[in-house]
Design an enzyme around this catalytic site. Structure first.
Site, PDB file in Angstrom:
ATOM      1  N   GLU A 105      95.770  26.859  67.469  1.00 57.97           N
ATOM      2  CA  GLU A 105      95.909  26.699  66.018  1.00 57.97           C
ATOM      3  C   GLU A 105      97.018  27.623  65.556  1.00 57.97           C
ATOM      4  O   GLU A 105      97.172  28.720  66.098  1.00 57.97           O
ATOM      5  CB  GLU A 105      94.625  27.101  65.276  1.00 57.97           C
ATOM      6  CG  GLU A 105      93.512  26.101  65.371  1.00 57.97           C
ATOM      7  CD  GLU A 105      92.536  26.474  66.463  1.00 57.97           C
ATOM      8  OE1 GLU A 105      92.599  27.631  66.943  1.00 57.97           O
ATOM      9  OE2 GLU A 105      91.709  25.632  66.844  1.00 57.97           O
ATOM     10  N   TYR A 117     106.203  26.757  69.942  1.00 63.66           N
ATOM     11  CA  TYR A 117     105.246  25.904  70.643  1.00 63.66           C
ATOM     12  C   TYR A 117     105.823  24.499  70.855  1.00 63.66           C
ATOM     13  O   TYR A 117     105.617  23.903  71.917  1.00 63.66           O
ATOM     14  CB  TYR A 117     103.930  25.839  69.859  1.00 63.66           C
ATOM     15  CG  TYR A 117     103.227  27.183  69.739  1.00 63.66           C
ATOM     16  CD1 TYR A 117     103.065  28.007  70.848  1.00 63.66           C
ATOM     17  CD2 TYR A 117     102.716  27.623  68.520  1.00 63.66           C
ATOM     18  CE1 TYR A 117     102.434  29.239  70.736  1.00 63.66           C
ATOM     19  CE2 TYR A 117     102.084  28.860  68.408  1.00 63.66           C
ATOM     20  CZ  TYR A 117     101.939  29.658  69.514  1.00 63.66           C
ATOM     21  OH  TYR A 117     101.314  30.879  69.417  1.00 63.66           O
TER      22      TYR A 117
END
Ligand code: COA
Length: 156
Positions: A105, A117
């Site tokens: 998250e 990411y």
């Protein structure tokens, strides 16, 4: 100067807690870091620069799934490839231990982390409303799933 990525040790905790407090609204405590060493399902790496810790990455590895709990780099040492080196090492070790899918998250507004990411192959698959406190904010749920390749070599 070179980056060294290595296993986290209890001696790193004071430096990492100091960086946490500068970085997050709800920083991990000494005890939270110390507890990581009690669990064999946590992968914990430290990044060293100039001989002292400047960041870390932590993953919870359960079977074929790795949940990335933290990637952080001290502000003065950012944009030098340290988070990428931590993440690459973490994913590589987890894959060697059998992990195939990874999730995390991230705050919806945290573009540096989201770009990091995405570059590592993570894709946003959903939102957890008001997941974070201090300040309250939605989380993006990101996944990196194994690529399935047809016998023809074409990716699905
Ligand atoms: N803006 C846009 N993209 C960024 C960025 C920024 N400020 N910082 C990193 N990136 C992306 C880029 O794609 C970068 O590749 P590039 O340099 O080739 O363009 C890639 O991430 C790797 O950058 P790197 O230098 O390895 O990142 P870093 O060491 O500066 O660390 C964070 C990135 C997110 C870990 C760091 O900013 C940080 O610690 N932030 C606070 C803690 C946090 O939010 N952690 C993630 C959530 S737990």
């Amino acid at each position: 100067m070179n980056i060294l990525i290595r296993a986290m040790t209890p001696e790193d905790i004071p430096d990492l807690v100091r960086i946490e407090r500068k970085t997050f609204g709800m920083p991990w405590s000494e005890k939270t870091f110390a507890d990581l060493f009690r669990r064999d399902y946590n992968l914990c790496l430290t990044a060293e620069w100039g001989g002292h810790p400047v960041g870390c990455a932590v993953m919870t590895l359960l079977g074929e799934e790795g949940d990335i709990d933290k990637v952080m780099v001290e502000e003065e040492y950012r944009r030098k490839g340290i988070a990428k080196a931590l993440l690459d090492a973490l994913l590589g070790i987890a894959e060697e231990r059998g992990a195939r899918s990874f999730t995390l998250e991230v705050r919806k507004s945290n573009l540096p982390a989201i770009r990091l990411y995405e570059k590592a192959g993570f894709v946003s698959e959903g939102v957890r409303p008001r997941f974070y406190e201090k300040p309250v904010e939605d989380a993006l749920i990101m996944w990196r799933r194994p690529t399935i390749t047809r016998p023809t070599g074409e990716s699905l």
